[in-house]
Scaffold this active site. Structure first.
Site, PDB file in Angstrom:
ATOM      1  N   GLY A   1      45.849  -3.402  32.341  1.00  0.00           N
ATOM      2  CA  GLY A   1      44.754  -4.310  31.655  1.00  0.00           C
ATOM      3  C   GLY A   1      45.179  -5.777  31.859  1.00  0.00           C
TER       4      GLY A   1
ATOM      5  CG  HIS B   1      44.564 -17.089  51.938  1.00  0.00           C
ATOM      6  ND1 HIS B   1      45.567 -16.729  52.939  1.00  0.00           N
ATOM      7  CD2 HIS B   1      43.540 -17.055  52.410  1.00  0.00           C
ATOM      8  CE1 HIS B   1      44.614 -16.150  54.109  1.00  0.00           C
ATOM      9  NE2 HIS B   1      43.453 -16.431  53.750  1.00  0.00           N
TER      10      HIS B   1
ATOM     11  CG  ASP C   1      48.883 -15.130  48.774  1.00  0.00           C
ATOM     12  OD1 ASP C   1      47.688 -15.792  49.090  1.00  0.00           O
ATOM     13  OD2 ASP C   1      49.536 -14.575  49.580  1.00  0.00           O
TER      14      ASP C   1
ATOM     15  CG  HIS D   1      47.139 -18.273  57.482  1.00  0.00           C
ATOM     16  ND1 HIS D   1      47.793 -17.135  57.737  1.00  0.00           N
ATOM     17  CD2 HIS D   1      47.006 -18.251  56.192  1.00  0.00           C
ATOM     18  CE1 HIS D   1      48.049 -16.408  56.584  1.00  0.00           C
ATOM     19  NE2 HIS D   1      47.581 -17.160  55.489  1.00  0.00           N
TER      20      HIS D   1
ATOM     21  CG  ASP E   1      54.348 -15.765  56.823  1.00  0.00           C
ATOM     22  OD1 ASP E   1      54.904 -14.835  56.318  1.00  0.00           O
ATOM     23  OD2 ASP E   1      53.360 -16.093  57.377  1.00  0.00           O
TER      24      ASP E   1
ATOM     25  CB  SER F   1      39.665 -17.043  51.929  1.00  0.00           C
ATOM     26  OG  SER F   1      40.198 -16.033  52.298  1.00  0.00           O
ATOM     27  CG  ASN F   2      39.185 -14.670  58.199  1.00  0.00           C
ATOM     28  OD1 ASN F   2      39.208 -15.479  59.191  1.00  0.00           O
ATOM     29  ND2 ASN F   2      40.070 -13.453  58.657  1.00  0.00           N
TER      30      ASN F   2
ATOM     31  CG  HIS G   1      51.112 -13.319  57.578  1.00  0.00           C
ATOM     32  ND1 HIS G   1      51.527 -14.159  56.814  1.00  0.00           N
ATOM     33  CD2 HIS G   1      49.908 -12.805  56.708  1.00  0.00           C
ATOM     34  CE1 HIS G   1      50.854 -14.176  55.608  1.00  0.00           C
ATOM     35  NE2 HIS G   1      49.886 -13.388  55.706  1.00  0.00           N
TER      36      HIS G   1
ATOM     37  CG  ASP H   1      44.766  -8.682  28.940  1.00  0.00           C
ATOM     38  OD1 ASP H   1      43.442  -8.707  29.185  1.00  0.00           O
ATOM     39  OD2 ASP H   1      45.242  -7.866  28.055  1.00  0.00           O
TER      40      ASP H   1
END
Lengths: 555, 555
Positions: free
Chosen positions: B48, B75, B77, B141, B195, B233-234, B368, B443
């Protein structure tokens, strides 16, 4: 004229458009031949389900025709449903020695061993039925003693390859029976059903023996214990570990229930041949220096309760991972298990072990044929009609294209779905109707008592939890005399959401008042009003949709 | 003397031992510099939960020192937690043009745009703070406008590579700023954070341009519509699709909310340069022949609500997959998404489309650095100390080994965990304590109101469902005056289990009688007795352990 209408029916009850629960019916006149009887592991959204098995309603309806279940090999996705199906349909079971050895262990656990008629066969054996006969043909796969099955009918041969790869240097020296496939091909194969698992991969699958070479390299330089996780059923892999261990003077202990079972069965039946005194009890590992120990374990898929996962989290009673251990994960992740495996690898590294896995070295090969091997099978068998099996739709589609590239007419190739019926005559193939098929869920002791409604509820509960609303009402007056009480589970952390829960209670009270005002007194309507009011309120406040369960107690 | 004690603190709040929610604190004297502020997508057992963000308690406690959040690229993340964090901590936001363009869209949705101080930077810009300064350095990237970040302090440079690959032929011609990395390396980099995503892969990541070549091959021979799914996003990938489309005289339409947003932002900011009249509205696709159409869509990860998944299931309002469509899935599965993607591929094939994905052609490259690229970075920057970041433990460990192979002393390399504090002086690096860190669950509208207890309940509910047991008791006498009623959800299909539920009711009655006999009248004990009795009975009968929720109403 009668003979013109002769036909063979092929009905897959599982294994098409899915990975798992392989089961195929070949029906000719008075004979129904069932090939394999596998389970499928549940998808992620099948909450609480242990395993999934095929729906065999069709077989039960026609049980007087069912001559037996004929097994190609001993993997779970081919044998795992057998105990459940035998309880509904007690028919003879045919398989090679190792396959039946593994099946016996299973039947023992289910208390079915004494009531089951197990018939051991070997490659080239032919079982004669009323109108057809069944032949077993040696193949190679990631488990020993695998066979293809050829059904001989007056119309021609129906050939089911089973799961296979081509290995010119198999560990047991038993190469696939090319000669017999070629012989059948020369006589004429009416239809072939063939493994499509690796059809997306160009080239050839490497020989199992290449993994042994990697093992030797690793074993020759390791200074600590070596722990190898692999599939319990991969007898050849285990044999290679035993051989490498013996060569480098290491003792081998076994961990994990399925690994212990398989090693015992396979050794007893002669499929594993450990050197003298090579295998020791896991309790004895501490009597030897670390660089004289190998442990073969379950857990190559990262299963949280497996022996390897327990070693990695210090929950294993006999083995704790220490600095200097070398752990080899000798398997590929089955799709869906990537994260579990990664978790175990991280834990092992954190404990100071070296970890070797497929991304880093050649510690695994597939058990299925790649494109060039599939082409060889097609060229040997030269079937008139072709049905790609054992794969998702993408694999079946691409296997069809592969056959077309080899010159086959697209009209002679049929992509089937579970439950569909294909009828084959000497010179035609066509779909004709369907039979009942589907997935039966096993949850604990229940077989089939969990259906889609229960699963839908479990999914709903998993997302936003549940709010139970209880109110006690006096039958005569309709007056609320206790409650409403609201109890939630899996919705919000109640202590931090007192306001929300307090307001929710007011919403329910208001709904009850509205019922009173509108003279609504049947329970169904009252419950619906409580539910609607709460749902709207909660969604507005939280953007969540918990299950709401109104209960009215009457006194 | 004071100067001797000068130190830089490095504190990762996310991104270590996990994939996602990247956030790193660099602290020097009066300056706290935050690099990135990413989200993580929930694990499978976080039922959930929509997204997971870092716990920023440490930043809130030290908010007067926080100079801003500095972004390496756009991105999710790395930027996805920003709206949630800004609500707790309103600080300046620094990023390159495209990164801020994407962030703006996000802030608009959260109503935060007007209250946020957005500062656009470009590569080689230096932002001077009180005691340190922050420099941005061009990298490559899988999204345009990515940068590394160098923090200049009197003790030396702290270099954070951000996510990067080395691409000698990037689509926009903007090659990584090798010169600046080399210059910093020559002056002396005190510590590098780099990275680790692809450290397990030998060799080099291929140039983004190779995907363009595959597109050209496919576009040159396709006879129907071409539908390409990729990450929104690419930008470079999208630019290459636009170029191939223009070359072969096709119009391009865009589908999926995030794709539409990104294409709009990137075009406006000049990162996408479609040819004149190449891009058309999705409503206009039917005005052109099929072989003149390209559709760029979201859904490359098989997300069930994405545009591609809706096309595959005929739920898309504008596009339905037809025979002859060519679908290209230009992405790798993110671990965990394999099954979802496979499902969509199967559906597309069933509808008659050709589907091309990574297993079949070079339609994707990683963003990467592989091993050889990482080595180049190490050799350019020549850091004194090294902290591998952006990876699970296995990646961090192997990145450490890679650095050691390049000659670095293992004492100069530290593998960190989220929340740990590393202190670096001119000539030493050591861990010293921890700060509060962790994962905050989002949530719906709730941020942090779902914790581990709620998740544990959701998991329990998902496995075997719930039985609610209600009984109404008279306060004075303790007599049961209504019930016990048992209502189950997600446990068994009730209509087929009437006996079981009937017996369960008797078990509860017996438990209540026992309470009466033993004079047990406090609710907690009564509930415990009901629960225990039912649990034992149900487990014996079903081998399942549903949640049992006893409710006692008092009147």
């Amino acid at each position: 004229m009668k003979r013109e209408k002769d036909k063979v029916k092929i009905i897959p009850l599982g294994g098409l458009n899915e990975i798992g629960k392989n089961m195929t019916i070949i029906e000719y006149k008075e004979d129904i031949i069932v090939i394999d009887c596998g389970l499928k592991f549940p998808d992620e959204d099948m909450f609480g389900i242990d395993i999934v098995i095929p729906d065999v309603t069709y077989l039960i309806k026609n049980k007087e025709k069912v001559r037996g279940i004929f097994f190609t090999h001993g993997h779970e996705d081919h044998i795992g449903a057998l105990p459940y199906i035998l309880k509904q349909l007690n028919v003879p079971v045919y398989g090679t020695k190792l396959t039946l050895g593994i099946i016996e262990t299973k039947l023992k656990e289910h208390g079915l061993l004494s009531t089951t008629n197990l018939i051991t066969v070997k490659a080239r054996d032919i079982i004669r039925l009323q109108s057809a006969s069944v032949e077993f043909i040696k193949t190679n796969h990631s488990i020993a003693d695998s066979v293809a099955i050829a059904i001989h009918t007056p119309l021609g041969v129906i050939l089911h390859t089973g799961d296979f790869k081509i290995d010119y240097t198999p560990i047991d020296g038993e190469i696939m029976d090319f000669a017999r496939f070629a012989e059948l091909g020369k006589k004429g194969v009416l239809a072939m059903l063939a493994d499509s698992t690796n059809v997306e991969r160009p080239g050839y699958t490497m020989s199992e023996r290449t993994v042994g070479e990697t093992f030797e390299n690793i074993f020759s330089s390791a200074n600590g214990r070596i722990i190898v996780a692999t599939f319990a059923s991969n007898i050849h892999r285990i044999q290679q570990i035993l051989m490498a261990a013996e060569k480098y003077g290491r003792k081998v202990a076994v961990s994990g229930r399925s690994m212990e079972n398989t090693v015992a069965v396979a050794t007893e039946l002669g499929y594993l041949t450990p050197g003298k005194d090579v295998v020791i009890n896991i309790d004895a590992i501490n009597r030897y220096p670390n660089d004289k120990i190998v442990i073969i374990t379950t857990g190559s898929q990262g299963e949280p309760m497996s022996a390897l996962a327990r070693m990695a989290t210090s929950e294993h009673k006999k083995v704790n991972i220490i600095e200097g251990d070398m752990v080899i994960i000798s398997a590929s992740p089955i799709p869906g298990n990537e994260k579990l495996i990664s978790k175990v690898i991280n834990q092992l590294f954190k404990k100071g072990a070296e970890v070797i896995y497929e991304a880093l070295a050649d510690v695994h090969v597939s058990g299925h044929a790649c494109q060039e091997e599939l082409k060889l099978m097609h060229c040997l068998a030269k079937p008139r009609f072709f049905i790609p099996v054992h794969g998702e739709y993408r694999h079946l589609k691409q296997h069809k294209e592969l056959a077309q590239k080899l010159g086959m007419n697209s009209n002679n190739i049929i992509i089937m779905d579970n439950g569909e019926v294909v009828e084959i005559t000497r010179d035609s193939i066509r779909k004709n109707g369907t039979v009942i098929s589907g997935q039966v869920f096993v949850d604990g002791l229940g077989v089939g008592d969990v259906g889609n409604i229960v699963l839908r509820d479990r999914k709903h509960l998993s997302q936003d939890g549940i709010l139970t609303v209880v109110v006690t009402i006096e039958r005569e007056s309709g007056a609320v005399i206790a409650g409403p009480d609201i109890i939630s589970r899996g919705f919000v952390y109640v202590r931090e959401s007192e306001d929300l829960m307090g307001e929710a209670r007011e919403i329910v009270k208001a709904a009850l008042k509205e019922c009173e005002a509108k003279k609504i007194s049947d329970w169904a309507s009252m419950k619906a009003m409580i539910k609607d009011a709460l749902r709207v309120y909660l969604y507005e406040k939280t953007k969540r949709k918990p299950m709401i369960l109104p209960i009215i107690m009457e006194i």
